[in-house]
Design a protein around this motif. Sequence first.
Motif, PDB file in Angstrom:
ATOM      1  N   GLY A   1      -3.719  -2.062  -5.494  1.00 19.52           N
ATOM      2  CA  GLY A   1      -4.890  -1.244  -5.761  1.00 19.52           C
ATOM      3  C   GLY A   1      -6.172  -1.838  -5.206  1.00 19.52           C
TER       4      GLY A   1
ATOM      5  N   ASP B   1      -0.889   3.760  -0.275  1.00 18.75           N
ATOM      6  CA  ASP B   1      -1.461   5.007  -0.788  1.00 18.75           C
ATOM      7  C   ASP B   1      -2.086   4.866  -2.174  1.00 18.75           C
ATOM      8  N   LYS B   2      -1.904   3.723  -2.849  1.00 23.59           N
ATOM      9  CA  LYS B   2      -2.519   3.487  -4.160  1.00 23.59           C
ATOM     10  C   LYS B   2      -3.772   2.605  -4.061  1.00 23.59           C
TER      11      LYS B   2
ATOM     12  N   GLU C   1      -0.753  -5.923  -7.706  1.00 26.48           N
ATOM     13  CA  GLU C   1      -1.794  -4.903  -7.813  1.00 26.48           C
ATOM     14  C   GLU C   1      -3.106  -5.328  -7.181  1.00 26.48           C
TER      15      GLU C   1
ATOM     16  N   LYS D   1       3.539  -1.423  -2.664  1.00 25.58           N
ATOM     17  CA  LYS D   1       3.311  -0.029  -3.058  1.00 25.58           C
ATOM     18  C   LYS D   1       2.333   0.127  -4.217  1.00 25.58           C
ATOM     19  N   LYS D   2       2.137  -0.918  -5.027  1.00 25.66           N
ATOM     20  CA  LYS D   2       1.258  -0.818  -6.189  1.00 25.66           C
ATOM     21  C   LYS D   2      -0.108  -1.458  -5.961  1.00 25.66           C
TER      22      LYS D   2
ATOM     23  N   THR E   1      -5.068   7.165   0.949  1.00 25.31           N
ATOM     24  CA  THR E   1      -5.468   8.431   0.331  1.00 25.31           C
ATOM     25  C   THR E   1      -6.160   8.267  -1.021  1.00 25.31           C
ATOM     26  N   SER E   2      -6.057   7.099  -1.646  1.00 24.38           N
ATOM     27  CA  SER E   2      -6.700   6.851  -2.941  1.00 24.38           C
ATOM     28  C   SER E   2      -7.954   5.994  -2.818  1.00 24.38           C
TER      29      SER E   2
ATOM     30  N   GLU F   1      -7.306   1.443  -3.861  1.00 22.07           N
ATOM     31  CA  GLU F   1      -8.581   2.051  -4.220  1.00 22.07           C
ATOM     32  C   GLU F   1      -9.776   1.266  -3.693  1.00 22.07           C
TER      33      GLU F   1
END
Length: 86
Positions: free
Chosen positions: A32, A53-54, A8, A29-30, A77-78, A56
């Motif tokens: 952040g 995409d996750k 993450e 994929k996770k 996108t996030s 931030e």
Amino acid sequence: FNGLFKLETLYLAYNSIKYMDSNSFILMKKLGELDLSNNRIVNLENKVFCGLDKLEKLLLNENQIKKLDSNLFLDLTSLKVLDISS
């Protein structure tokens, strides 16, 4: 970075990184938060952040980046925080 699909947060600051391949983080994929600050990055491949995409928070500050492709952040996108200051 194969096998880190549950990761993450990834801190790669202060590692003298100069280059990263396209799709370097595609299996994360996770993810952040990604910190690539204070390296020697000059150029980023167009698909280096593909699949994140996750994500931030992306820190690219204090690198030697000269230009950024207009599609570089397309998959992010996030994204809420982006630091590209020098």
